[in-house]
Scaffold this motif. Structure first.
Motif, mmCIF file in Angstrom:
data_model
loop_
_atom_site.group_PDB
_atom_site.id
_atom_site.type_symbol
_atom_site.label_atom_id
_atom_site.label_comp_id
_atom_site.label_asym_id
_atom_site.label_seq_id
_atom_site.Cartn_x
_atom_site.Cartn_y
_atom_site.Cartn_z
ATOM 1 N N CYS A 157 0.809 -1.230 0.000
ATOM 2 C CA CYS A 157 0.000 0.000 0.000
ATOM 3 C C CYS A 157 0.833 1.266 0.000
ATOM 4 O O CYS A 157 0.315 2.359 -0.225
ATOM 5 N N GLY A 158 2.149 1.162 0.268
ATOM 6 C CA GLY A 158 2.998 2.341 0.255
ATOM 7 C C GLY A 158 2.529 3.394 1.247
ATOM 8 O O GLY A 158 2.199 3.100 2.394
ATOM 9 N N THR A 159 2.468 4.640 0.785
ATOM 10 C CA THR A 159 2.074 5.748 1.646
ATOM 11 C C THR A 159 0.560 5.898 1.769
ATOM 12 O O THR A 159 0.082 6.790 2.452
ATOM 13 N N GLY A 160 -0.181 5.021 1.077
ATOM 14 C CA GLY A 160 -1.626 5.001 1.231
ATOM 15 C C GLY A 160 -2.411 5.854 0.253
ATOM 16 O O GLY A 160 -3.597 6.110 0.472
ATOM 17 N N LEU A 161 -1.803 6.260 -0.854
ATOM 18 C CA LEU A 161 -2.515 7.111 -1.812
ATOM 19 C C LEU A 161 -3.723 6.398 -2.418
ATOM 20 O O LEU A 161 -4.815 6.968 -2.502
ATOM 21 N N ILE A 162 -3.537 5.169 -2.848
ATOM 22 C CA ILE A 162 -4.660 4.399 -3.391
ATOM 23 C C ILE A 162 -5.549 3.889 -2.264
ATOM 24 O O ILE A 162 -6.784 3.950 -2.344
ATOM 25 N N LEU A 163 -4.949 3.419 -1.192
ATOM 26 C CA LEU A 163 -5.723 2.868 -0.074
ATOM 27 C C LEU A 163 -6.682 3.911 0.495
ATOM 28 O O LEU A 163 -7.829 3.584 0.838
ATOM 29 N N ALA A 169 -11.078 -1.151 4.537
ATOM 30 C CA ALA A 169 -9.896 -1.127 3.672
ATOM 31 C C ALA A 169 -8.653 -1.214 4.542
ATOM 32 O O ALA A 169 -8.454 -0.398 5.445
ATOM 33 N N VAL A 170 -7.822 -2.206 4.270
ATOM 34 C CA VAL A 170 -6.628 -2.495 5.057
ATOM 35 C C VAL A 170 -5.437 -2.556 4.110
ATOM 36 O O VAL A 170 -5.561 -3.012 2.966
ATOM 37 N N GLY A 171 -4.276 -2.091 4.587
ATOM 38 C CA GLY A 171 -3.077 -2.147 3.770
ATOM 39 C C GLY A 171 -1.946 -2.862 4.462
ATOM 40 O O GLY A 171 -1.857 -2.864 5.696
ATOM 41 N N VAL A 172 -1.063 -3.460 3.672
ATOM 42 C CA VAL A 172 0.145 -4.090 4.198
ATOM 43 C C VAL A 172 1.316 -3.659 3.320
ATOM 44 O O VAL A 172 1.172 -3.533 2.092
ATOM 45 N N ASP A 173 2.457 -3.394 3.936
ATOM 46 C CA ASP A 173 3.647 -2.989 3.195
ATOM 47 C C ASP A 173 4.874 -3.384 4.000
ATOM 48 O O ASP A 173 4.826 -3.436 5.240
ATOM 49 N N LEU A 174 5.991 -3.654 3.310
ATOM 50 C CA LEU A 174 7.202 -4.077 4.021
ATOM 51 C C LEU A 174 8.075 -2.900 4.443
ATOM 52 O O LEU A 174 9.062 -3.078 5.153
ATOM 53 N N SER A 175 7.716 -1.665 4.019
ATOM 54 C CA SER A 175 8.545 -0.502 4.296
ATOM 55 C C SER A 175 7.990 0.345 5.437
ATOM 56 O O SER A 175 6.950 0.995 5.286
ATOM 57 N N PRO A 176 8.669 0.397 6.585
ATOM 58 C CA PRO A 176 8.227 1.285 7.667
ATOM 59 C C PRO A 176 8.193 2.746 7.239
ATOM 60 O O PRO A 176 7.324 3.509 7.684
ATOM 61 N N ARG A 181 4.728 5.007 7.578
ATOM 62 C CA ARG A 181 4.601 6.179 8.451
ATOM 63 C C ARG A 181 3.639 7.205 7.854
ATOM 64 O O ARG A 181 2.809 7.791 8.557
ATOM 65 N N ARG A 182 3.761 7.424 6.558
ATOM 66 C CA ARG A 182 2.857 8.387 5.890
ATOM 67 C C ARG A 182 1.437 7.849 5.846
ATOM 68 O O ARG A 182 0.480 8.602 6.038
ATOM 69 N N ALA A 183 1.274 6.548 5.620
ATOM 70 C CA ALA A 183 -0.066 5.952 5.624
ATOM 71 C C ALA A 183 -0.708 6.078 6.995
ATOM 72 O O ALA A 183 -1.910 6.374 7.110
ATOM 73 N N HIS A 184 0.074 5.879 8.064
ATOM 74 C CA HIS A 184 -0.443 6.060 9.421
ATOM 75 C C HIS A 184 -0.882 7.502 9.646
ATOM 76 O O HIS A 184 -1.916 7.762 10.265
ATOM 77 N N GLU A 185 -0.106 8.444 9.126
ATOM 78 C CA GLU A 185 -0.465 9.855 9.272
ATOM 79 C C GLU A 185 -1.794 10.173 8.587
ATOM 80 O O GLU A 185 -2.505 11.096 9.007
ATOM 81 N N ARG A 186 -2.123 9.402 7.561
ATOM 82 C CA ARG A 186 -3.399 9.591 6.873
ATOM 83 C C ARG A 186 -4.560 8.938 7.638
ATOM 84 O O ARG A 186 -5.706 9.020 7.208
ATOM 85 N N GLY A 187 -4.247 8.257 8.732
ATOM 86 C CA GLY A 187 -5.285 7.609 9.521
ATOM 87 C C GLY A 187 -5.762 6.294 8.944
ATOM 88 O O GLY A 187 -6.859 5.823 9.280
ATOM 89 N N LEU A 188 -4.929 5.668 8.109
ATOM 90 C CA LEU A 188 -5.326 4.424 7.453
ATOM 91 C C LEU A 188 -4.970 3.215 8.307
ATOM 92 O O LEU A 188 -4.048 3.249 9.123
ATOM 93 N N HIS A 189 -5.699 2.129 8.092
ATOM 94 C CA HIS A 189 -5.484 0.865 8.811
ATOM 95 C C HIS A 189 -4.436 0.070 8.036
ATOM 96 O O HIS A 189 -4.741 -0.581 7.027
ATOM 97 N N VAL A 190 -3.186 0.139 8.480
ATOM 98 C CA VAL A 190 -2.086 -0.517 7.776
ATOM 99 C C VAL A 190 -1.203 -1.262 8.769
ATOM 100 O O VAL A 190 -1.173 -0.954 9.965
ATOM 101 N N THR A 191 -0.462 -2.241 8.230
ATOM 102 C CA THR A 191 0.437 -3.024 9.070
ATOM 103 C C THR A 191 1.647 -3.457 8.252
ATOM 104 O O THR A 191 1.596 -3.504 7.017
#
Length: 241
Positions: free
Chosen positions: A52-58, A68-75, A79-89
Motif C-alpha cells: 500500500c505504500g504511503t496510502g494514496l490508493i488505499l 480497507a486495510v493495507g500491508v507494506d514491508l517498508s516502515p 509512516r505516511r499511511a499512518h499519518e493519513r489515519g489508514l489501517h495498515v500493518t
C-alpha cells in the motif's frame, strides 16, 4: 542481504521522494485509471491492498469499501499511511499477516513486478482472498511503449544515491500473467493502463495531456489494452478451493 531486505531498504529510501509528483499530471492519471478498475469491485467490500505504500490508493479505496486495510514491508512508507489515519500493518506479499479467506477483494499495484518469488506472492494473495472473492493485480508489460521507453532511458533516480536499478523488476506479458494464476484462481480479464503514452513527461503539455487522458481511458478495456505499460489482471478465487 535477502531480496525482501533489499526491497525494504529501497522503499524506505524512496518514501521521502515518493509523493513529489503524485496527485498531478501523469501520476494522477495512472491512479485514476487504476481506481476506475477497482472502485466498482471494492464498493461495500472488505479490501486488502498488498504493497500500500504511503496510502494514496488505499485512502481512496477506504472511501468506498466496507473496510480497507493495507500491508507494506517498508516502515518509511507506512509512516505516511499512518499519518493519513489508514489501517495498515507491516508485512510482505509472500507472508501476508492475515488469516486465510479474510477479504472480499485483494489488490496490488506496482508491487508484484518487484517480487522475485512471484509464485509465493500469488499463492499468499489467493490464500487471504475469500472463496468467490476477487484479486486485482497489476503487472509490468513488456509488450508496451513504457517498456521501450524504460529500455531507452535507462534506470532513473528515485532518491539520493539510488536508481530504479537498485530494485528487482520483472516484466510479464499477458500470456505470462495467465500462467501465474495459482490453483483455484481463474483469470477473468485484463485491463491496460498507459497504453498510448510514449513517455510520462508529455503529460506536462496542456493540450497533449488532455488528449492523452481521453485516449487512455478509452483504451483501458479496448483491444489495445494488451499493450498497456501496466496490465491489471482481474481474477476470481473459485468456491471450494
Amino acid at each position: 542481504m535477502s531480496d525482501e531486505k533489499q526491497n525494504q531498504a529501497y522503499y524506505d529510501d524512496f518514501s521521502g521522494w515518493y509523493e513529489r509528483e503524485r496527485g498531478v499530471g501523469y501520476h494522477r492519471l495512472i491512479d485514476d485509471l487504476e481506481m476506475s478498475v477497482i472502485e466498482p469491485l471494492c464498493t461495500g467490500a472488505t479490501v486488502l491492498e498488498v504493497g500500500c505504500g504511503t496510502g494514496l490508493i488505499l485512502g481512496r479505496l477506504a472511501q468506498h469499501a466496507k473496510q480497507a486495510v493495507g500491508v507494506d514491508l517498508s516502515p518509511g512508507m507506512l509512516r505516511r499511511a499512518h499519518e493519513r489515519g489508514l489501517h495498515v500493518t507491516i508485512g510482505s506479499a509472500t507472508q501476508i499477516p492475515f488469516a486465510t479467506n479474510s477479504f472480499d477483494v485483494v489488490c496490488s499495484f506496482k508491487v508484484l513486478a518487484h517480487i522475485p518469488d512471484i509464485a509465493g506472492a500469488m499463492a499468499e494473495i489467493a490464500r487471504v482472498t475469500r472463496p468467490g472473492g476477487t484479486m486485482v493485480l497489476e503487472f509490468y508489460n513488456p509488450w508496451s511503449l513504457r517498456y521501450a521507453a524504460k529500455r531507452i532511458a535507462g534506470p532513473q533516480p528515485i532518491s539520493n544515491g539510488r536508481t530504479e536499478a537498485d530494485v528487482y523488476t520483472r516484466w510479464d506479458s499477458p500470456r505470462a500473467i495467465a500462467r501465474l494464476m495459482p490453483n483455484g484462481v481463474e483469470l477473468e480479464t485484463l485491463r491496460g493502463v498507459r497504453v498510448v503514452t510514449p513517455a510520462a513527461f508529455v503529460h506536462r503539455l496542456p493540450v497533449v495531456r488532455e488528449v492523452l487522458a481521453v485516449a487512455e481511458h478509452s483504451a483501458l478495456a479496448s483491444p489495445l489494452r494488451y499493450f498497456g505499460g501496466f496490465l491489471i489482471a482481474i481474477a476470481k478465487k473459485r468456491h471450494g478451493d
